[in-house]
Design a protein around this motif. Structure first.
Motif, short mmCIF file in Angstrom:
data_model
loop_
_atom_site.label_atom_id
_atom_site.label_comp_id
_atom_site.label_asym_id
_atom_site.label_seq_id
_atom_site.Cartn_x
_atom_site.Cartn_y
_atom_site.Cartn_z
N UNK A 272 14.90 -7.24 -10.12
CA UNK A 272 14.05 -6.23 -9.48
C UNK A 272 14.92 -5.22 -8.73
N UNK A 273 14.46 -3.99 -8.63
CA UNK A 273 15.13 -2.96 -7.85
C UNK A 273 14.13 -2.34 -6.87
N UNK A 274 14.61 -2.04 -5.66
CA UNK A 274 13.73 -1.67 -4.57
C UNK A 274 13.49 -0.17 -4.48
N UNK A 275 12.23 0.23 -4.64
CA UNK A 275 11.84 1.61 -4.40
C UNK A 275 11.85 1.92 -2.91
N UNK A 276 11.44 0.95 -2.09
CA UNK A 276 11.37 1.14 -0.64
C UNK A 276 12.75 1.45 -0.06
N UNK A 277 13.78 0.74 -0.52
CA UNK A 277 15.13 1.01 -0.05
C UNK A 277 15.77 2.17 -0.80
N UNK A 278 15.45 2.30 -2.08
CA UNK A 278 16.15 3.26 -2.94
C UNK A 278 15.93 4.71 -2.55
N UNK A 279 14.68 5.10 -2.28
CA UNK A 279 14.40 6.51 -1.98
C UNK A 279 15.03 6.92 -0.65
N UNK A 280 14.89 6.13 0.44
CA UNK A 280 15.59 6.52 1.67
C UNK A 280 17.11 6.58 1.51
N UNK A 281 17.69 5.63 0.76
CA UNK A 281 19.13 5.67 0.54
C UNK A 281 19.53 6.92 -0.23
N UNK A 282 18.74 7.30 -1.22
CA UNK A 282 19.05 8.50 -2.00
C UNK A 282 19.03 9.74 -1.12
N UNK A 283 18.10 9.79 -0.16
CA UNK A 283 18.02 10.95 0.73
C UNK A 283 19.27 11.07 1.59
N UNK A 284 19.91 9.94 1.90
CA UNK A 284 21.15 9.96 2.69
C UNK A 284 22.35 10.28 1.80
N UNK A 285 22.36 9.73 0.60
CA UNK A 285 23.56 9.77 -0.23
C UNK A 285 23.70 11.04 -1.05
N UNK A 286 22.62 11.70 -1.39
CA UNK A 286 22.68 12.80 -2.36
C UNK A 286 22.17 14.10 -1.79
N UNK A 287 22.67 15.19 -2.34
CA UNK A 287 22.21 16.52 -1.96
C UNK A 287 20.76 16.70 -2.42
N UNK A 288 19.94 17.46 -1.66
CA UNK A 288 18.52 17.65 -2.03
C UNK A 288 18.33 18.21 -3.44
N UNK A 289 19.26 19.03 -3.90
CA UNK A 289 19.10 19.67 -5.21
C UNK A 289 19.12 18.69 -6.38
N UNK A 290 19.74 17.51 -6.20
CA UNK A 290 19.81 16.53 -7.30
C UNK A 290 18.91 15.33 -7.05
#
Length: 335
Positions: A272-290
């Motif tokens: 399983x992979x976590x949507x709850x953790x994944x989206x917040x982590x992505x907002x920290x790790x990646x630029x908004x454009x990608x």
């Protein structure tokens, strides 16, 4: 009437609606900045709730089953990332650079907690071990996911170096999680009384974060960079990753001699992979454009894993009752 297992649930349909809404009505300018601040607060509250829900007794009941936790951790943070990296010659030209980065990010994420534990319960698996393993995966992901992202993904796609990202993720996810767990004795009665309302608030928070993430990417031209053929290919790739991960989890559990109850826990916590953790982590790790291309594979993988896992859990649950022997490391039942 019960919903057929292979049909999407209401939350999946709401996720799809959120993507459509952000595609046709994205937020711009000052409104986008205000929404960004709101989502930071929402994420803090979300992980506060997750920390408050985690029972300390469940941690100690499951933590002794170290062999199972090692296997789940290896599947989540070693086999998954290696699989995504090894498939690069096939996936990169098939999906394009944006979606392939999203698949790699998906492979680095921790396990989901709520659905993994629920599915383990339905399938009559080792519940204490599932609670401990899935919760531990979330906490380890705060450290391991940024390191894997820095190792596997190009530096240009990320908005900060892994160590800085780790600190920001710890402040946004780990701090509220720890605070909620510390305050559990005082807030737990309230959470129990209002469990249904809080579940709706939990899901609404995720929808808001997804809307914010996709809005920024749509404004940056997400859909003009991703052809329809690549989206169709992405669905097949996510299905392939899920099939490989679930099949390999079951095979490893049997290969190392785990009980059927432990096998169930390994399958539902490891694949399983976590949507709850994944989206917040992505907002920290990646630029908004990608961001849109990064989280899109996760948003496809998430409903797939729920629908397929619900069917698999039902199959496990059909085994004879007397086959369910006490799982190694599980807490003894109380009278």
């Amino acid at each position: 009437m019960a919903r057929p297992r292979f049909l999407p649930d209401n939350f999946t349909l709401m996720l799809l609606g959120t993507v459509l809404l952000s595609s046709f009505l994205p937020v711009y300018g000052e409104a986008a900045r205000v929404l960004e601040y709101i989502t930071v607060g929402v994420i803090f509250f979300l992980f506060f709730l997750h920390g408050a829900k985690l029972s300390r007794q469940a941690i100690w009941a499951g933590i002794s089953h170290w062999r199972l936790h090692l296997v789940v951790t290896a599947i989540t943070f070693v086999i998954f990332p290696v699989l995504g990296w090894a498939l690069r010659p096939l996936l990169a030209p098939l999906l394009g650079p944006d979606l392939y980065l999203g698949v790699l990010f998906l492979c680095t994420l921790p396990a989901t907690v709520q659905s993994a534990v629920t599915l383990t319960a339905i399938a009559r698996g080792n519940m204490p071990a599932a609670i401990c393993s899935a919760s531990g995966s979330t906490l380890m992901g705060i450290v391991i996911t940024p390191l894997l992202v820095g190792l596997l993904l190009s530096q240009t796609a990320t908005s900060s170096d892994p160590l800085q990202a780790m600190g920001r993720i710890a402040m946004q996810l780990l701090l509220p999680f720890a605070l909620g767990h510390f305050l559990r004795p005082w807030v737990s009665p309230f959470l129990t009384r209002h469990a249904k309302r809080l579940k709706g608030l939990d899901q609404s928070s995720i929808l808001l974060v997804v809307y914010s993430a996709f809005s920024a990417s749509v404004v940056a031209g997400l859909w003009s960079r991703i052809p329809l053929a690549a989206l169709a290919a992405l669905v097949l790739v996510c299905a392939l990753l899920l099939a490989i991960s679930m099949g390999l989890s079951a095979w490893l559990a049997r290969r190392f001699g785990f009980s059927k109850e432990d096998e169930i826990t390994i399958v539902f916590c490891g694949a399983q992979k976590s949507l709850v953790s994944g989206v917040p982590m992505a907002k920290v790790l990646f630029a908004p454009s990608v961001m849109g291309g990064i989280v899109l594979p996760l948003m496809i993988f998430h409903p797939l894993q729920l629908m397929v896992s619900a069917w698999v859990a039902g199959r496990y649950a059909q085994r004879p009752q007397d086959a369910a022997l006490p799982a190694e490391g599980a807490a003894p039942a109380k009278a």
